[in-house]
Design a protein around this motif. Structure first.
Motif, mmCIF file in Angstrom:
data_model
loop_
_atom_site.group_PDB
_atom_site.id
_atom_site.type_symbol
_atom_site.label_atom_id
_atom_site.label_comp_id
_atom_site.label_asym_id
_atom_site.label_seq_id
_atom_site.Cartn_x
_atom_site.Cartn_y
_atom_site.Cartn_z
ATOM 1 N N TYR A 86 0.818 -1.209 0.000
ATOM 2 C CA TYR A 86 0.000 0.000 0.000
ATOM 3 C C TYR A 86 0.855 1.264 0.000
ATOM 4 O O TYR A 86 0.483 2.274 -0.583
ATOM 5 C CB TYR A 86 -0.921 -0.004 1.226
ATOM 6 C CG TYR A 86 -1.908 -1.144 1.242
ATOM 7 C CD1 TYR A 86 -3.013 -1.158 0.383
ATOM 8 C CD2 TYR A 86 -1.750 -2.213 2.109
ATOM 9 C CE1 TYR A 86 -3.919 -2.204 0.391
ATOM 10 C CE2 TYR A 86 -2.646 -3.275 2.127
ATOM 11 C CZ TYR A 86 -3.730 -3.257 1.263
ATOM 12 O OH TYR A 86 -4.614 -4.296 1.279
ATOM 13 N N ASP A 87 2.016 1.201 0.655
ATOM 14 C CA ASP A 87 2.866 2.376 0.795
ATOM 15 C C ASP A 87 4.277 2.038 0.319
ATOM 16 O O ASP A 87 5.133 1.645 1.118
ATOM 17 C CB ASP A 87 2.887 2.839 2.255
ATOM 18 C CG ASP A 87 3.624 4.155 2.429
ATOM 19 O OD1 ASP A 87 3.894 4.817 1.407
ATOM 20 O OD2 ASP A 87 3.944 4.515 3.580
ATOM 21 N N PRO A 88 4.547 2.167 -0.973
ATOM 22 C CA PRO A 88 5.896 1.828 -1.461
ATOM 23 C C PRO A 88 6.973 2.779 -0.960
ATOM 24 O O PRO A 88 8.157 2.445 -0.976
ATOM 25 C CB PRO A 88 5.737 1.902 -2.982
ATOM 26 C CG PRO A 88 4.597 2.840 -3.204
ATOM 27 C CD PRO A 88 3.662 2.628 -2.058
ATOM 28 N N GLU A 89 6.574 3.987 -0.527
ATOM 29 C CA GLU A 89 7.558 4.951 -0.043
ATOM 30 C C GLU A 89 8.200 4.508 1.274
ATOM 31 O O GLU A 89 9.214 5.083 1.687
ATOM 32 C CB GLU A 89 6.903 6.325 0.126
ATOM 33 C CG GLU A 89 6.373 6.914 -1.183
ATOM 34 C CD GLU A 89 5.707 8.244 -0.979
ATOM 35 O OE1 GLU A 89 5.576 8.654 0.197
ATOM 36 O OE2 GLU A 89 5.316 8.884 -1.974
ATOM 37 N N ALA A 90 7.614 3.506 1.933
ATOM 38 C CA ALA A 90 8.180 3.017 3.195
ATOM 39 C C ALA A 90 9.364 2.085 2.967
ATOM 40 O O ALA A 90 10.003 1.665 3.933
ATOM 41 C CB ALA A 90 7.096 2.304 4.004
ATOM 42 N N PHE A 91 9.658 1.763 1.693
ATOM 43 C CA PHE A 91 10.741 0.833 1.373
ATOM 44 C C PHE A 91 11.801 1.549 0.541
ATOM 45 O O PHE A 91 11.511 2.496 -0.189
ATOM 46 C CB PHE A 91 10.205 -0.382 0.611
ATOM 47 C CG PHE A 91 9.141 -1.139 1.346
ATOM 48 C CD1 PHE A 91 9.474 -2.149 2.242
ATOM 49 C CD2 PHE A 91 7.804 -0.845 1.156
ATOM 50 C CE1 PHE A 91 8.500 -2.841 2.920
ATOM 51 C CE2 PHE A 91 6.821 -1.538 1.828
ATOM 52 C CZ PHE A 91 7.170 -2.542 2.720
#
Length: 207
Positions: A86-91
């Motif tokens: 859901y949140d690719p910015e967390a990786f």
């Protein structure tokens, strides 16, 4: 964090719970997995991360596979797979994922290739009942009639027939995590997992 991991099946054993009951469990070696690519909806039309698992030599990979990893300055990895997030910015590319993202008591889905059993008949493949075993019967384990007569005069697609059993991707859902060993990257889950020892498995939290 609902993210998938890759690992290998070690084997099955049994442990005792607090009440003294025997619990059949499967031992898995999970990770460490490395994030090799982050895909976003603005650039790739969907949100996902690609992770790699299993260190190998450069000779084991093709030029395109090796170039894909060298572009991100990542060592050669044997397996690559994608998981929707859901949140690719967390990786971040190069980030390491391991069993620390899981907790004991959670339910997970484990996907792997089931053990191949070769060419099997209807009794073993689909649990069909056998024919009579009395003298004169010629239909002990035969399939019997497989289609209609003049109309339609053919066997319809999808008819259950003898054939290869196993050796296909199977998912076992909602397996409970019993123990986690973060130092050895060991995961102990209740129940059975597809495949033989050493089989590659995909793990993600149950929805």
């Amino acid at each position: 964090m609902n993210v998938g991991l890759l690992g290998n099946k070690i084997g099955m054993t049994q442990i005792f719970d607090n009440l003294g009951n025997i619990v059949p469990v499967t031992v898995l070696r999970v990770g460490p997995c490395i994030v090799t690519q982050v895909k976003t909806k603005t650039k790739d039309n969907y949100n996902a991360i690609q992770i790699g698992y299993g260190n190998v030599s450069e000779k084991s990979l093709t030029q395109s596979e090796l170039g894909h990893l060298q572009k991100s300055k990542i060592q050669p990895l044997k397996y690559l797979t994608e998981f929707l997030v859901y949140d690719p910015e967390a990786f971040q590319v190069g980030q390491t994922l391991n069993v620390e993202y899981l907790k004991a008591g959670q339910l997970i889905d484990v996907r792997g290739k089931s053990s191949g059993k070769g060419f099997s008949g209807l009794q073993k493949r689909y649990s069909f009942t056998r024919g009579p075993m009395s003298h004169g019967s010629k239909n002990h384990r035969a399939p019997g009639s497989i289609g209609m007569g003049t109309t339609p005069g053919r066997v319809l697609p999808g008819k259950k027939m003898p054939g290869q059993l196993g050796n296909k991707m199977t998912t076992i859902k909602k397996l409970k995590i019993i123990q986690i060993n973060a130092q050895e990257n060991i995961l102990v889950v209740k129940g059975s997992v597809p495949g033989k020892p050493g089989n590659l498995v995909k793990i993600k939290l149950s929805q």
